[in-house]
Write a protein that holds these residues in place. Structure first.
Motif, PDB file in Angstrom:
ATOM      1  N   GLY A 268     -13.970  11.222   2.995  1.00 25.66           N
ATOM      2  CA  GLY A 268     -14.020  12.022   1.640  1.00 25.66           C
ATOM      3  C   GLY A 268     -13.719  13.453   1.756  1.00 25.66           C
ATOM      4  O   GLY A 268     -13.525  13.946   0.472  1.00 25.66           O
TER       5      GLY A 268
ATOM      6  N   VAL B  70     -18.105   3.988   5.157  1.00 28.37           N
ATOM      7  CA  VAL B  70     -16.809   4.718   4.888  1.00 28.37           C
ATOM      8  C   VAL B  70     -16.067   4.931   5.755  1.00 28.37           C
ATOM      9  O   VAL B  70     -14.946   5.421   5.789  1.00 28.37           O
ATOM     10  CB  VAL B  70     -17.115   6.066   3.951  1.00 28.37           C
ATOM     11  CG1 VAL B  70     -17.808   5.547   2.724  1.00 28.37           C
ATOM     12  CG2 VAL B  70     -18.022   7.142   4.515  1.00 28.37           C
TER      13      VAL B  70
ATOM     14  N   LYS C 206      -6.759  19.509  -4.748  1.00 28.88           N
ATOM     15  CA  LYS C 206      -7.588  18.977  -3.696  1.00 28.88           C
ATOM     16  C   LYS C 206      -8.850  18.349  -4.211  1.00 28.88           C
ATOM     17  O   LYS C 206      -9.655  18.745  -5.133  1.00 28.88           O
ATOM     18  CB  LYS C 206      -7.762  19.923  -2.690  1.00 28.88           C
ATOM     19  CG  LYS C 206      -8.801  19.582  -1.304  1.00 28.88           C
ATOM     20  CD  LYS C 206      -9.013  20.638  -0.480  1.00 28.88           C
ATOM     21  CE  LYS C 206      -9.920  20.250   0.644  1.00 28.88           C
ATOM     22  NZ  LYS C 206      -9.213  19.438   1.516  1.00 28.88           N
ATOM     23  N   ALA C 207      -9.215  17.109  -3.720  1.00 29.89           N
ATOM     24  CA  ALA C 207     -10.235  16.517  -4.050  1.00 29.89           C
ATOM     25  C   ALA C 207     -11.256  16.111  -2.822  1.00 29.89           C
ATOM     26  O   ALA C 207     -10.719  15.661  -1.852  1.00 29.89           O
ATOM     27  CB  ALA C 207      -9.859  15.256  -4.810  1.00 29.89           C
ATOM     28  N   ILE C 208     -12.685  16.134  -3.195  1.00 25.64           N
ATOM     29  CA  ILE C 208     -13.491  15.868  -2.109  1.00 25.64           C
ATOM     30  C   ILE C 208     -14.701  15.025  -2.747  1.00 25.64           C
ATOM     31  O   ILE C 208     -15.062  14.926  -4.071  1.00 25.64           O
ATOM     32  CB  ILE C 208     -14.384  17.028  -1.793  1.00 25.64           C
ATOM     33  CG1 ILE C 208     -13.396  18.062  -0.673  1.00 25.64           C
ATOM     34  CG2 ILE C 208     -15.345  16.798  -0.919  1.00 25.64           C
ATOM     35  CD1 ILE C 208     -13.999  19.460  -0.554  1.00 25.64           C
ATOM     36  N   ILE C 209     -15.117  13.857  -2.088  1.00 25.07           N
ATOM     37  CA  ILE C 209     -16.130  12.865  -2.646  1.00 25.07           C
ATOM     38  C   ILE C 209     -17.231  12.693  -1.667  1.00 25.07           C
ATOM     39  O   ILE C 209     -17.170  12.658  -0.471  1.00 25.07           O
ATOM     40  CB  ILE C 209     -15.383  11.419  -3.053  1.00 25.07           C
ATOM     41  CG1 ILE C 209     -16.659  10.596  -3.412  1.00 25.07           C
ATOM     42  CG2 ILE C 209     -14.982  10.833  -1.772  1.00 25.07           C
ATOM     43  CD1 ILE C 209     -16.062   9.337  -4.335  1.00 25.07           C
ATOM     44  N   ILE C 210     -18.384  12.863  -2.051  1.00 26.53           N
ATOM     45  CA  ILE C 210     -19.595  12.799  -1.306  1.00 26.53           C
ATOM     46  C   ILE C 210     -20.472  11.676  -1.983  1.00 26.53           C
ATOM     47  O   ILE C 210     -20.595  11.461  -3.081  1.00 26.53           O
ATOM     48  CB  ILE C 210     -20.406  14.199  -1.550  1.00 26.53           C
ATOM     49  CG1 ILE C 210     -19.454  15.256  -0.764  1.00 26.53           C
ATOM     50  CG2 ILE C 210     -21.671  14.159  -0.466  1.00 26.53           C
ATOM     51  CD1 ILE C 210     -20.048  16.684  -1.198  1.00 26.53           C
ATOM     52  N   LEU C 211     -20.974  10.633  -1.149  1.00 27.42           N
ATOM     53  CA  LEU C 211     -21.992   9.863  -1.363  1.00 27.42           C
ATOM     54  C   LEU C 211     -23.345  10.415  -0.971  1.00 27.42           C
ATOM     55  O   LEU C 211     -23.558  10.637   0.063  1.00 27.42           O
ATOM     56  CB  LEU C 211     -21.750   8.435  -0.632  1.00 27.42           C
ATOM     57  CG  LEU C 211     -20.260   7.963  -0.919  1.00 27.42           C
ATOM     58  CD1 LEU C 211     -20.017   6.886   0.005  1.00 27.42           C
ATOM     59  CD2 LEU C 211     -19.888   7.821  -2.191  1.00 27.42           C
TER      60      LEU C 211
ATOM     61  N   THR D 267      -9.427  10.544  -2.548  1.00 34.55           N
ATOM     62  CA  THR D 267      -9.114  11.977  -2.585  1.00 34.55           C
ATOM     63  C   THR D 267      -7.622  11.914  -2.550  1.00 34.55           C
ATOM     64  O   THR D 267      -7.126  12.982  -3.252  1.00 34.55           O
ATOM     65  CB  THR D 267      -9.395  12.471  -0.962  1.00 34.55           C
ATOM     66  OG1 THR D 267      -9.047  11.284   0.046  1.00 34.55           O
ATOM     67  CG2 THR D 267     -10.837  12.523  -0.668  1.00 34.55           C
ATOM     68  N   GLU D 268      -6.719  11.085  -2.389  1.00 30.68           N
ATOM     69  CA  GLU D 268      -5.503  11.446  -2.415  1.00 30.68           C
ATOM     70  C   GLU D 268      -4.914  11.000  -3.805  1.00 30.68           C
ATOM     71  O   GLU D 268      -4.144  11.972  -4.495  1.00 30.68           O
ATOM     72  CB  GLU D 268      -4.692  10.178  -1.637  1.00 30.68           C
ATOM     73  CG  GLU D 268      -4.495  10.724  -0.004  1.00 30.68           C
ATOM     74  CD  GLU D 268      -4.110   9.748   1.036  1.00 30.68           C
ATOM     75  OE1 GLU D 268      -4.132   8.742   0.600  1.00 30.68           O
ATOM     76  OE2 GLU D 268      -4.255  10.142   1.981  1.00 30.68           O
TER      77      GLU D 268
ATOM     78  N   ARG E 268     -15.625   2.207  -0.935  1.00 30.85           N
ATOM     79  CA  ARG E 268     -15.952   2.637   0.498  1.00 30.85           C
ATOM     80  C   ARG E 268     -14.821   2.249   1.619  1.00 30.85           C
ATOM     81  O   ARG E 268     -14.674   3.159   2.408  1.00 30.85           O
ATOM     82  CB  ARG E 268     -17.260   2.002   0.938  1.00 30.85           C
ATOM     83  CG  ARG E 268     -18.507   2.639   0.231  1.00 30.85           C
ATOM     84  CD  ARG E 268     -19.644   1.555   0.114  1.00 30.85           C
ATOM     85  NE  ARG E 268     -20.875   2.102  -0.398  1.00 30.85           N
ATOM     86  CZ  ARG E 268     -21.685   3.029   0.064  1.00 30.85           C
ATOM     87  NH1 ARG E 268     -21.449   3.506   1.272  1.00 30.85           N
ATOM     88  NH2 ARG E 268     -22.428   3.658  -0.574  1.00 30.85           N
ATOM     89  N   ALA E 269     -14.360   1.145   1.299  1.00 30.41           N
ATOM     90  CA  ALA E 269     -13.360   0.780   2.438  1.00 30.41           C
ATOM     91  C   ALA E 269     -12.080   1.482   2.482  1.00 30.41           C
ATOM     92  O   ALA E 269     -11.338   1.377   3.169  1.00 30.41           O
ATOM     93  CB  ALA E 269     -13.196  -0.867   2.550  1.00 30.41           C
ATOM     94  N   ASN E 270     -11.922   2.197   1.258  1.00 30.25           N
ATOM     95  CA  ASN E 270     -10.502   2.981   0.914  1.00 30.25           C
ATOM     96  C   ASN E 270     -10.984   4.229   0.504  1.00 30.25           C
ATOM     97  O   ASN E 270     -10.414   4.637  -0.532  1.00 30.25           O
ATOM     98  CB  ASN E 270      -9.928   2.088  -0.073  1.00 30.25           C
ATOM     99  CG  ASN E 270      -8.651   1.377   0.431  1.00 30.25           C
ATOM    100  OD1 ASN E 270      -7.918   2.097   1.299  1.00 30.25           O
ATOM    101  ND2 ASN E 270      -8.434   0.271   0.182  1.00 30.25           N
ATOM    102  N   ILE E 271     -11.916   4.919   1.036  1.00 27.85           N
ATOM    103  CA  ILE E 271     -12.152   6.207   0.624  1.00 27.85           C
ATOM    104  C   ILE E 271     -11.011   7.259   0.397  1.00 27.85           C
ATOM    105  O   ILE E 271     -11.001   8.043  -0.414  1.00 27.85           O
ATOM    106  CB  ILE E 271     -13.522   6.789   1.241  1.00 27.85           C
ATOM    107  CG1 ILE E 271     -14.151   7.648   0.302  1.00 27.85           C
ATOM    108  CG2 ILE E 271     -13.032   7.317   2.509  1.00 27.85           C
ATOM    109  CD1 ILE E 271     -15.524   8.084   0.547  1.00 27.85           C
ATOM    110  N   ASP E 272     -10.066   7.193   1.207  1.00 30.21           N
ATOM    111  CA  ASP E 272      -8.910   7.860   1.464  1.00 30.21           C
ATOM    112  C   ASP E 272      -8.340   7.877  -0.050  1.00 30.21           C
ATOM    113  O   ASP E 272      -7.578   8.867  -0.792  1.00 30.21           O
ATOM    114  CB  ASP E 272      -8.025   7.652   2.459  1.00 30.21           C
ATOM    115  CG  ASP E 272      -8.253   8.142   3.696  1.00 30.21           C
ATOM    116  OD1 ASP E 272      -9.507   8.794   3.957  1.00 30.21           O
ATOM    117  OD2 ASP E 272      -7.419   8.388   4.844  1.00 30.21           O
TER     118      ASP E 272
ATOM    119  N   GLN F 122     -11.990   2.599   7.927  1.00 32.18           N
ATOM    120  CA  GLN F 122     -10.532   3.010   7.782  1.00 32.18           C
ATOM    121  C   GLN F 122     -10.153   3.953   8.764  1.00 32.18           C
ATOM    122  O   GLN F 122      -9.242   3.673   9.528  1.00 32.18           O
ATOM    123  CB  GLN F 122     -10.482   3.240   6.236  1.00 32.18           C
ATOM    124  CG  GLN F 122      -9.386   4.267   5.868  1.00 32.18           C
ATOM    125  CD  GLN F 122      -9.168   4.482   4.344  1.00 32.18           C
ATOM    126  OE1 GLN F 122     -10.269   5.235   3.923  1.00 32.18           O
ATOM    127  NE2 GLN F 122      -8.394   4.401   3.793  1.00 32.18           N
TER     128      GLN F 122
END
Lengths: 338, 296
Positions: free
Chosen positions: A88, A117, B189-194, B172-173, B165-169, A120
């Motif tokens: 993330g 998460v 730039k990107a950030i993700i938070i769960l 961001t990309e 979830r399986a591909n969180i990159d 990968q």
């Protein structure tokens, strides 16, 4: 060398929070060389929030972390260089870059309930030939059954070690013991513990973890870590030596590093300030301390009020943007009540 | 006589497909005719039948046997499936709105660059974080050039599906690319938070923008941000600024919140709602353009 406990030194990663991510190549080279010479098996290097953590959200790094990793790799002929990655924030791209520079261990960190998460990144690290760690942060925020379930996920993805991470320095020794015990009973891979000293319990918690079978332990020399810092490595080495537990780390060399190299780097000594004590008391992510202090000064309020409110809202690691948001709200409600 | 409408179909009968179904029922220019799935027993197809739509349970092949059912197709399946679907639908001459992260077609944020993409045959909606934050990067950039923009999207754990979830990159990309290509920032730039808190939190987004030295025009930027808020609200009613933007030197910080419409997905999942709402908006613009051409 036989070791009962494998220490990962985190001053060059977690410690980056304490100095607002201002490490220079020269400092990292000196510290890594001294850690290597003292026989510390793993040295973690990255932005405090892991690879690609340099940001307006968490603080910009003075030096590109890849240059820091490279500098450490060139002086470490015995120690392995580890990197932290929070899915993330960082991506497989940075992991590959670090591996290419010589990083040998990847620690993939997620909130304690969000292990999936990391799939990968653990797979990618394995493909790169790295040793892997699943790092379950804010471990106090989930019931033990949930922690066990998430640790099993990490193990199933291929993690060689799973850590219980007390990111807030909130857990009490008995709570650490029951968590480590539960993991030892339910997973087959190594179990580790990462503590914070916000309640002055990092050492007691670490000993509780070791007693229950944790063999991978994080320490930070001179407590150089977020909040009140981590379990102080040189002290841990001395204590474990007294207990007859082998770490393979040279005590005098660690003491000299702490005194001669680390102390001058610290702008202020690592103490349990009222802010870091509040982190541990309220269960808030340790790296929030400096951000809360800045926001409190900006809005003319008490930083403890911000931290306590963040704890109530169950904010997780990485949500630094909530600090200014909450501070603005508190300032507004104060203005209204006056 | 009813005003003419353009026919549309939804490929994928999961949560996103079902939420689209609810939203499309309200459109003045789109006529939902059919929902396409692969499991006749799926909740989505059952609901489609209940609402009187044609439910096709033989996947895209079933739809291609009856291509007259739609001119525009929403693909709410998966990135992997979309790659195959994109080729088949292009061959069939359909316009496609890709709800997956496959990124075959141009990136579109309706409030920013819809107009330049009316002729595209496949549109990609970037990511939920992109739909929420890129309008604001653009709002700043149209006043003062943005040197760097960074976004942080925080979503409730419950609203993050297994694909994300399986591909969180990918999040961001793709979002970083969108911030630059559509938002106009020189760097992104990107950030993700769960966040797993219960009850689930609403989607929150923070946008940081650094403008070129000496170009900060506080009043104009704030005005532009507020206009953009209204613009996005026209198709995502639950989109709003949480507080006034904070300006500090050449840095602007914008706090956003997205509450879902609660059509099918729960209100906290603003991150999903903004995607389906943006998809419908794109389809409506396509439809208006097509209907206008027919009139000429």
């Amino acid at each position: 060398m036989t070791r009962d406990i494998y220490i990962t030194e985190v001053a060059l990663r977690d410690g980056s929070h304490a100095i607002s991510h201002q490490y220079t190549v020269e400092q990292v080279r000196k510290v890594a060389k001294a850690l290597n010479d003292a026989g510390v098996p793993y040295i973690e290097i990255s932005h405090g929030d892991g690879l690609a953590g340099s940001s307006l959200q968490y603080g910009l790094s003075r030096t590109n972390e890849m240059e820091l990793i490279e500098a450490a790799v060139t002086v470490a002929d015995r120690s392995k260089i580890a990197v932290l990655l929070l899915p993330g924030i960082g991506t497989v791209k940075e992991l590959k870059e670090a591996a290419k520079l010589g990083a040998k261990m990847a620690r993939i960190a997620t909130h304690v309930t969000e292990a999936d998460v990391a799939l990968q990144h653990i797979h990618a690290a394995k493909d790169l030939g790295m040793e892997t760690v699943g790092f379950l942060m804010m471990a106090h925020m989930a019931p033990i059954e949930k922690l066990v379930e998430q640790a099993k996920l990490m193990e199933s993805y291929g993690a060689d070690t799973v850590y219980v991470v007390d990111s807030a320095g909130y857990l009490l020794p008995d709570q650490v013991a029951e968590r480590i015990r539960a993991l030892k009973q339910s997973i087959g891979v190594n179990v580790g513990f990462h503590g914070h000293n916000n309640l002055s319990l990092a050492m007691a918690n670490t000993l509780a973890a070791i007693k229950e079978g944790a063999t991978r332990i994080d320490g930070s020399v001179r407590c150089l870590g977020a909040g009140a810092g981590n379990t102080q490595t040189e002290v841990l080495v001395a204590v474990l030596d007294r207990m007859g537990i082998k770490t393979g780390v040279d005590l005098y060399k660690m003491m000299d590093l702490a005194e001669d190299i680390i102390a001058p780097i610290l702008q202020t000594p690592q103490e349990i300030t009222r802010d870091s004590l509040t982190l541990g008391y309220a269960g808030v992510y340790s790296s929030f301390a400096l951000h809360a202090k800045r926001a409190a000064a900006k809005f003319g309020i008490d930083s403890r009020d911000i931290l306590i409110e963040l704890g109530k809202r169950k904010v997780v690691g990485g949500q630094e943007d909530m600090i200014v948001d909450v501070a603005a709200e508190i300032a507004k409600s104060k203005a209204i009540s006056i | 006589m009813d005003l003419a409408k353009v026919k549309v179909a939804i490929l994928g009968s999961g949560n996103i497909g079902t939420d689209l179904m609810m939203k499309l029922g309200r459109s003045d220019v789109l006529e939902l005719t059919s929902v396409i799935g692969i499991d006749p027993e799926s909740e989505g197809l059952k609901r489609a039948r209940e609402l009187g739509y044609t439910a096709i349970d033989t996947g895209i092949e079933g739809f291609l046997e009856r291509p007259e059912l739609a001119d525009i197709v929403f693909d709410a399946t998966s990135a992997k499936a979309h790659i195959r679907h994109a080729k088949l639908l292009k061959k069939a001459g359909k316009k496609v709105i890709d709800m997956t992260p496959a990124a075959r077609g141009p990136f579109v944020v309706p409030a920013v660059n819809m107009g330049t993409n009316l002729d595209a045959d496949n549109i990609n909606l970037i990511t939920c974080g992109g739909q929420a934050t890129i309008p604001m990067v653009h709002a700043v950039n149209r006043v003062s050039p943005v040197e760097y923009a960074e976004i942080v999207a925080t979503i409730s754990s419950r609203s993050a599906g297994p694909g994300t979830r399986a591909n969180i990159d990918e999040f961001t990309e793709t979002t970083s690319r969108g911030i630059v290509e559509i938002g106009g920032a020189k760097k992104g730039k990107a950030i993700i938070i769960l966040n797993p808190a219960e009850p689930p939190i609403l989607m929150r987004n923070t946008v940081y923008a650094l403008v070129e030295e000496g170009t900060m025009d506080e009043a104009k930027i704030v005005e532009s941000i507020k206009q953009m808020e209204k613009n996005v609200q026209s198709y995502v009613p639950g989109y709003r600024l949480r507080t006034d933007p904070i300006i500090d030197g050449n840095k602007i910080t914008i706090f956003l919140e997205v509450e879902g419409a609660g059509d099918y997905l729960p209100k906290y999942s603003g991150n999903l709602d903004i995607m389906t709402a943006a998809g419908v908006k794109v389809a409506e613009e396509f439809a208006k353009n097509q209907l206008a051409k027919q009139l000429v």
